[in-house]
Design a protein around this motif. Structure first.
Motif, PDB file in Angstrom:
ATOM      1  N   LYS A 236       5.978  37.463   7.040  1.00 20.48           N
ATOM      2  CA  LYS A 236       5.997  36.079   7.514  1.00 20.48           C
ATOM      3  C   LYS A 236       4.658  35.723   8.148  1.00 20.48           C
ATOM      4  N   GLY A 237       4.614  35.024   9.332  1.00 22.32           N
ATOM      5  CA  GLY A 237       3.315  34.624   9.855  1.00 22.32           C
ATOM      6  C   GLY A 237       3.399  33.823  11.136  1.00 22.32           C
ATOM      7  N   ALA A 238       2.440  32.893  11.350  1.00 24.55           N
ATOM      8  CA  ALA A 238       2.320  31.989  12.494  1.00 24.55           C
ATOM      9  C   ALA A 238       1.566  32.645  13.651  1.00 24.55           C
ATOM     10  N   ILE A 239       1.524  31.952  14.801  1.00 30.08           N
ATOM     11  CA  ILE A 239       0.754  32.403  15.964  1.00 30.08           C
ATOM     12  C   ILE A 239       1.665  32.501  17.178  1.00 30.08           C
ATOM     13  N   GLY A 240       1.668  33.667  17.808  1.00 30.74           N
ATOM     14  CA  GLY A 240       2.433  33.868  19.030  1.00 30.74           C
ATOM     15  C   GLY A 240       1.638  34.704  20.015  1.00 30.74           C
ATOM     16  N   ILE A 241       2.045  34.688  21.284  1.00 32.62           N
ATOM     17  CA  ILE A 241       1.295  35.399  22.323  1.00 32.62           C
ATOM     18  C   ILE A 241       2.131  36.493  22.987  1.00 32.62           C
ATOM     19  N   GLY A 242       3.194  36.930  22.319  1.00 36.32           N
ATOM     20  CA  GLY A 242       3.986  38.016  22.865  1.00 36.32           C
ATOM     21  C   GLY A 242       5.050  37.560  23.832  1.00 36.32           C
ATOM     22  N   PHE A 243       5.653  38.548  24.539  1.00 37.66           N
ATOM     23  CA  PHE A 243       6.662  38.313  25.573  1.00 37.66           C
ATOM     24  C   PHE A 243       7.973  37.781  25.011  1.00 37.66           C
ATOM     25  N   GLN A 244       8.214  37.950  23.714  1.00 40.67           N
ATOM     26  CA  GLN A 244       9.466  37.475  23.151  1.00 40.67           C
ATOM     27  C   GLN A 244       9.890  38.367  21.986  1.00 40.67           C
ATOM     28  N   GLN A 245      11.192  38.394  21.757  1.00 40.64           N
ATOM     29  CA  GLN A 245      11.766  39.216  20.697  1.00 40.64           C
ATOM     30  C   GLN A 245      11.596  38.573  19.331  1.00 40.64           C
ATOM     31  N   GLY A 246      11.707  37.264  19.278  1.00 41.22           N
ATOM     32  CA  GLY A 246      11.611  36.556  18.006  1.00 41.22           C
ATOM     33  C   GLY A 246      12.973  36.315  17.388  1.00 41.22           C
ATOM     34  N   GLN A 247      13.036  35.282  16.596  1.00 44.44           N
ATOM     35  CA  GLN A 247      14.291  34.866  15.965  1.00 44.44           C
ATOM     36  C   GLN A 247      14.327  35.336  14.515  1.00 44.44           C
ATOM     37  N   ALA A 248      15.386  36.039  14.155  1.00 37.99           N
ATOM     38  CA  ALA A 248      15.613  36.442  12.764  1.00 37.99           C
ATOM     39  C   ALA A 248      16.455  35.368  12.094  1.00 37.99           C
ATOM     40  N   ARG A 249      15.882  34.712  11.106  1.00 37.80           N
ATOM     41  CA  ARG A 249      16.563  33.609  10.436  1.00 37.80           C
ATOM     42  C   ARG A 249      17.053  34.087   9.061  1.00 37.80           C
ATOM     43  N   PHE A 250      18.301  34.450   8.980  1.00 37.11           N
ATOM     44  CA  PHE A 250      18.846  35.015   7.748  1.00 37.11           C
ATOM     45  C   PHE A 250      18.696  34.045   6.580  1.00 37.11           C
ATOM     46  N   LYS A 251      19.044  32.795   6.817  1.00 37.86           N
ATOM     47  CA  LYS A 251      18.999  31.807   5.746  1.00 37.86           C
ATOM     48  C   LYS A 251      17.577  31.624   5.243  1.00 37.86           C
ATOM     49  N   ARG A 252      16.609  31.594   6.165  1.00 42.12           N
ATOM     50  CA  ARG A 252      15.212  31.422   5.783  1.00 42.12           C
ATOM     51  C   ARG A 252      14.696  32.652   5.038  1.00 42.12           C
ATOM     52  N   LEU A 253      15.075  33.832   5.483  1.00 42.58           N
ATOM     53  CA  LEU A 253      14.658  35.054   4.802  1.00 42.58           C
ATOM     54  C   LEU A 253      15.133  35.059   3.356  1.00 42.58           C
ATOM     55  N   LEU A 254      16.391  34.680   3.174  1.00 42.70           N
ATOM     56  CA  LEU A 254      16.946  34.680   1.819  1.00 42.70           C
ATOM     57  C   LEU A 254      16.250  33.640   0.944  1.00 42.70           C
ATOM     58  N   LYS A 255      15.965  32.486   1.521  1.00 44.15           N
ATOM     59  CA  LYS A 255      15.275  31.440   0.766  1.00 44.15           C
ATOM     60  C   LYS A 255      13.874  31.891   0.370  1.00 44.15           C
ATOM     61  N   ASP A 256      13.141  32.473   1.319  1.00 44.35           N
ATOM     62  CA  ASP A 256      11.768  32.910   1.045  1.00 44.35           C
ATOM     63  C   ASP A 256      11.717  33.987  -0.025  1.00 44.35           C
ATOM     64  N   MET A 257      12.651  34.903   0.030  1.00 44.39           N
ATOM     65  CA  MET A 257      12.590  36.089  -0.821  1.00 44.39           C
ATOM     66  C   MET A 257      13.524  36.030  -2.026  1.00 44.39           C
TER      67      MET A 257
END
Length: 758
Positions: A236-257
Motif C-alpha cells: 500500500k502507501g501514503a504518509i504517516g508519522i507513527g504512533f498508531q497501529q493502522g486500519q486494516a480495510r478488508f474490503k479495500r484489500l480485496l478490491k486492490d488485489m
C-alpha cells in the motif's frame, strides 16, 4: 328590510391611547422585510457554519467513536540519544527468529520486534476501525486504550493492541463484497470469488493473509487447490508519522488485489508495512519478514513473492531490497522478503524527499508575503523556476479559500495567485505533519496529557536513527544552510540579480525543534479560530513571518543526517531484485508523485553500479492509463524466465525494458535511451520528449540528478566565484552581498553530501 352593507354609514372609531402608541412605533414594511431577511440569512449562515464544522470534523476524524490513548508507560522519552552510527543494515546479519510460527488460532503474535528496537509509545489501537472488535487487555495501569465489557464497564487497558488470530472468508457475489467471520459461508451460484483470510497481530500491527480457496476449505486443513504457488506482498502507501497501529480495510484489500487473487496469487499484508502508519524502515522490514514467516508456516513457501505498493509502498521495495541481506539469519539461510517488485508512483526514500518538501512553504511564504517584487511572483511558472516542481496556470493553491477568508477576517489583502505549483497544491501540510513536534493531525485519538507530553514528527518516529536532544526531541537530518535558491534561474537569466539576492536574503529556514510553536491549521490543529488560519506555518520560520535581511538559516543535525545514511534510510542505488517503477504521468495536474522521482532512483543506481542498471525499469504512461497490472505481468514473466534460466541474474529482458505508453496503454517507445535527457547529460529520448521531467528546489539550486544531498559541502563565496559555480554569470559585483547572505559559504554540490561517509 335591512339596509345594504354598501350603503350603511361608516362608523369611525378613535384609536385608544395604547393603539396610538403601537402605531407610533410601527416599522415601515420594507424595514420589516429587511429584518426578516437578515434573521433568515443569520440563521442560514449559522446553520451552514455548524454544518461545515461537523462535516470537516467528520472528514478529519476529529470526533472518533473509539476511546483515546489515555497514557503511556514510563520511559517513552529518551533524552540525548545518539544518532545511529553502526554498520549499514545491508551488512548486518539478522538474528534467528525467536517466535514459534505459525501463531496458533486465538493467540496473538509477537509484540516485540525481532531486530528493529524497542516498542514505540504512544501507540493508538485501531482494531475497532478495522471491524475486528476491541483489542485484548494487557495491563490494569491505565496505559493505552480502555477496553470495556458489553455493559460499558472498563475491564482493563491495551497498550499493545493485540488481537487473536482469526479466520475469515471474503468474496464477491453479484459484484457485492461479503465477509463471514470464522464460518465458511454456504455455497452460492452467484459467487464470483472466495478468499480465505487470516488476521491477527505481529509486532503489534494487524496482518492479513489472503488465499484463494473453495468451499472445501477447513480451518486446520487449508484448501490451496486454487493457489498458483506464488505470492504478492501488498505494501500500500501514503504518509504517516507513527504512533498508531493502522486500519486494516478488508474490503479495500480485496478490491486492490482482486485481479491477482482471481489469477490464483496469495496476498500478504500488514498495517506495519503501510507507510500511512509509519516510516521506520527497520520496523517495516522486521514486520514484513515475520508476516512472510507466518504465511510460510501456514501454507508453505511460495515459488516467489512480488512486492506491490503505491508511493511509500514502492519506496519500501527500494529500501528493503537495499537493506535486507541475502544471508538472512545465523544459520545462513538465504531468503528474500520479495523477489521482484512493482513499485507504483514511488520515491527512492522518504528523507531525501523531505528536504525539498520543507522548502515549499518557506518559498511560498516568501513569494506571497516577503518578496520585494510580489507581482512578479504571482505567476506559478516563475515560482516553478525556484521550486523546481511542476506548475499549472489553471489550478489554485490548496486551502486558498480558507487562507483568503482568514486574511479578510484579519483585515488583510489576500495574496494573488496566477496558477499553482506542486508545492502549493500537493505538498501543502507536509511541513506541519513531518516537522512540527507540536502538531498532531490525529490529536482527538490521544488524551490531552499524551498530546502535550509527546513529540509528533516524522523525525520522532525515527529517533533511533536520528538521535534526540536533551529534551527528548528527535534531531532533524537536513539543512538549507548554503542553499542558493533559484541559482539556475539566475544563471539562465530568468530572474535578475536583485531578485536572486532578495529571495536568498529573506527566505530563512525552519526553527529548531525546541522553538516550534503550535500550528494555525484551524480544526485540524485544534484551533477554533479561522481568523488565525495560515497554510504556511510562518510562526515557525526563522524570520517569524517578518522580512529580515538576512533571515537566519538554522541547520539541522549533521550527526542525524549521517545516521540517515548509515541506517539505510537513504536509497544509495543498491538494487538486488528486478523492479519496475511504474507511474501515470500526472505532473501537469500537480500530483505529489512526480515523474522525476524515477530518474532520481535511476541516477543513484547508475552511480552505485558504475554506470550500469541491471534491475530497474521505468514505465510511464499517459495520465488516463494505469499500467500496474501490465507491469505485474511483465514481472511475473521476468521471474519465471529467471527461474527457467532464460534470463540471467542482473539481466534486463527486452519485454520489461524502459518504456512510455499513451493514455490507452499503447506503446510509444521502449528500450535504452528513451528516458535520456539533461539529467544524464544526453539528448532527450523519445519518452522524455513525450513526458518531460521537472526537478526539486535543491536541483534548481545546483544539486545533481540523484537529489540526495542532506547537508551540502560549503565553500566560500570567493571560492565559488573562482571555481565556476556561478558561470556563465560574473558574480564578482555581488560578492559583498552574497557574503552577507551566506556568511558560512554556499553549497558546492560537486563535492557530494557531508553526511555520506562512503
Amino acid at each position: 328590510m335591512r339596509t345594504p352593507l354598501i350603503t350603511r354609514p361608516i362608523q369611525t372609531v378613535s384609536p385608544t391611547p395604547k393603539r396610538r402608541q403601537q402605531q407610533a412605533f410601527a416599522l415601515p414594511r420594507f424595514l420589516k422585510i429587511l429584518l426578516i431577511l437578515g434573521l433568515l440569512i443569520t440563521l442560514l449562515v449559522t446553520a451552514g457554519w455548524y454544518w461545515a464544522l461537523a462535516y470537516v470534523s467528520d472528514k478529519l476524524d476529529l470526533n472518533p467513536a473509539e476511546p483515546p490513548v489515555l497514557s503511556t508507560p514510563p520511559g517513552t522519552k529518551i533524552a540525548n540519544w545518539p544518532a545511529y552510527h553502526g554498520a549499514h543494515p545491508k551488512d548486518l546479519i539478522r538474528p534467528a527468529e525467536s517466535f514459534p510460527f505459525p501463531i496458533n488460532w486465538g493467540q496473538t503474535g509477537p509484540a516485540e520486534a525481532l531486530f528493529a528496537g524497542p516498542k514505540q509509545y504512544p501507540f493508538m489501537c485501531q482494531t475497532l476501525d478495522s471491524e475486528l472488535g476491541q483489542p485484548l487487555v494487557d495491563n490494569q495501569l491505565g496505559y493505552g486504550t480502555a477496553v470495556s465489557d458489553k455493559s460499558g464497564n472498563v475491564v482493563g487497558y491495551s497498550q499493545d493492541c493485540g488481537m487473536p488470530t482469526r479466520l475469515h472468508y471474503l468474496g464477491y457475489r453479484d459484484g457485492q463484497f461479503f465477509r463471514s467471520d470464522e464460518q465458511l459461508p454456504p455455497a452460492a451460484d452467484n459467487e464470483e470469488l472466495l478468499i480465505r483470510a487470516e488476521s491477527g497481530t505481529i509486532n503489534r500491527f494487524i496482518y492479513v493473509l489472503l488465499m484463494p480457496t473453495s468451499h472445501n476449505d477447513q480451518r486446520d486443513q487449508p484448501d490451496v487447490s486454487r493457489w498458483n504457488g506464488k505470492a504478492i506482498y501488498h505494501f500500500k502507501g501514503a504518509i504517516g508519522i507513527g504512533f498508531q497501529q493502522g486500519q486494516a480495510r478488508f474490503k479495500r484489500l480485496l478490491k486492490d488485489m482482486r485481479p491477482a487473487l482471481e489469477q490464483g496469487y496469495a496476498v500478504l499484508y500488514s498495517t506495519g508495512t503501510e507507510t500511512d502508519n509509519h516510516y521506520n524502515i527497520w520496523l517495516q522490514e522486521d514486520t514484513a519478514a515475520r508476516v512472510k514467516q507466518q504465511f510460510i508456516a501456514r501454507f508453505g513457501e511460495p515459488q516467489y513473492t512480488i512486492g506491490m505498493g503505491d508511493s511509500g509502498g514502492g519506496l519500501q521495495q527500494y529500501l528493503i531490497s537495499q537493506n535486507h541481506p541475502q544471508v538472512d539469519n545465523e544459520q545462513g539461510k538465504q531468503q528474500r522478503i520479495i523477489d521482484g517488485g512493482v513499485a507504483i508512483i514511488p520515491y527512492p526514500d522518504m528523507v531525501t524527499q523531505i528536504t525539498y518538501g520543507l522548502d515549499c512553504e518557506l518559498l511560498e511564504y516568501y513569494f506571497d508575503h516577503l518578496s520585494a517584487d510580489r507581482t512578479f511572483w504571482q505567476k506559478a511558472e516563475r515560482r516553478s523556476w525556484i521550486e523546481g516542481l511542476a506548475y499549472n496556470t489553471g489550478f489554485k493553491p490548496r486551502l486558498d479559500i480558507l487562507a483568503d477568508i482568514a486574511s479578510v477576517l484579519r483585515l488583510e489583502k489576500p495574496p494573488v495567485h496566477q496558477g499553482a505549483t506542486e508545492c502549493s497544491y500537493s505538498w501543502r501540510g507536509s511541513a506541519q505533519l513531518v516537522n512540527n513536534p507540536r502538531f498532531n493531525s490525529h490529536y482527538p485519538r490521544y488524551s490531552e496529557q499524551v498530546n502535550r507530553e509527546n513529540f509528533w514528527t516524522h523525525w520522532q518516529d525515527n529517533r533511533d536513527f536520528y538521535g534526540t536532544d536533551r529534551f527528548g526531541r528527535a534531531e532533524v537530518p537536513a539543512s538549507n544552510v548554503g542553499v542558493q535558491y533559484g541559482l539556475n534561474a539566475w544563471k539562465k537569466g530568468d530572474i535578475s540579480a536583485a531578485q536572486f539576492l532578495d529571495l536568498n536574503a529573506k527566505v530563512g529556514s525552519w526553527k529548531a525543534q525546541k522553538d516550534m510553536q503550535p500550528e494555525h491549521y484551524w480544526l485540524i490543529s485544534g484551533d477554533d479560530s479561522l481568523r488565525k488560519f495560515s497554510p504556511y506555518g510562518e510562526q515557525n520560520m526563522s524570520h517569524n513571518g517578518q522580512a529580515e535581511k538576512p533571515a537566519a538559516r538554522i541547520p539541522g543535525s549533521l550527526a542525524a543526517a549521517k545516521g540517515a545514511y548509515q541506517s539505510g534510510n537513504v536509497f544509495l542505488g543498491k538494487l538486488d531484485i528486478p523492479l519496475i517503477d511504474v507511474r501515470p504521468y500526472k505532473d501537469p495536474v500537480l500530483d505529489i508523485h512526480h515523474s522525476w522521482a524515477a530518474l532520481s532512483s535511476r541516477a543513484r543506481i547508475l552511480a552505485f553500479n558504475q554506470g550500469k542498471n541491471p534491475n530497474q525499469s521505468i514505465w510511464i504512461s499517459g495520465a488516463q492509463y494505469d499500467a500496474r497490472w501490465d507491469a505485474f505481468a511483465a514481472m511475473v514473466r521476468w521471474l519465471d524466465a529467471r527461474a527457467a534460466g532464460d534470463v540471467q541474474e542482473n539481466e534486463m529482458p527486452e519485454f520489461a525494458s524502459d518504456r512510455c505508453l499513451d493514455d490507452n496503454g499503447n506503446l510509444i517507445a521502449r528500450g535504452d535511451g528513451v528516458w535520456d535527457g539533461t539529467w544524464n547529460g544526453k539528448n532527450e529520448g523519445v519518452c522524455t520528449q513525450q513526458y518531460p521531467f521537472f526537478q526539486s528546489s535543491r536541483q534548481a539550486a545546483g544539486d545533481h540528478s540523484t537529489a540526495s544531498v542532506l547537508f551540502c559541502h560549503r565553500v566560500s563565496v570567493e571560492e565559488a566565484i573562482e571555481s565556476g559555480i556561478y558561470a556563465p554569470l560574473d558574480a564578482r559585483p555581488y560578492r559583498a552581498q552574497l557574503e552577507a547572505i551566506f556568511p558560512e559559504g554556499v553549497c558546492d554540490y560537486r563535492k557530494g553530501d557531508m553526511a555520506k561517509s562512503w
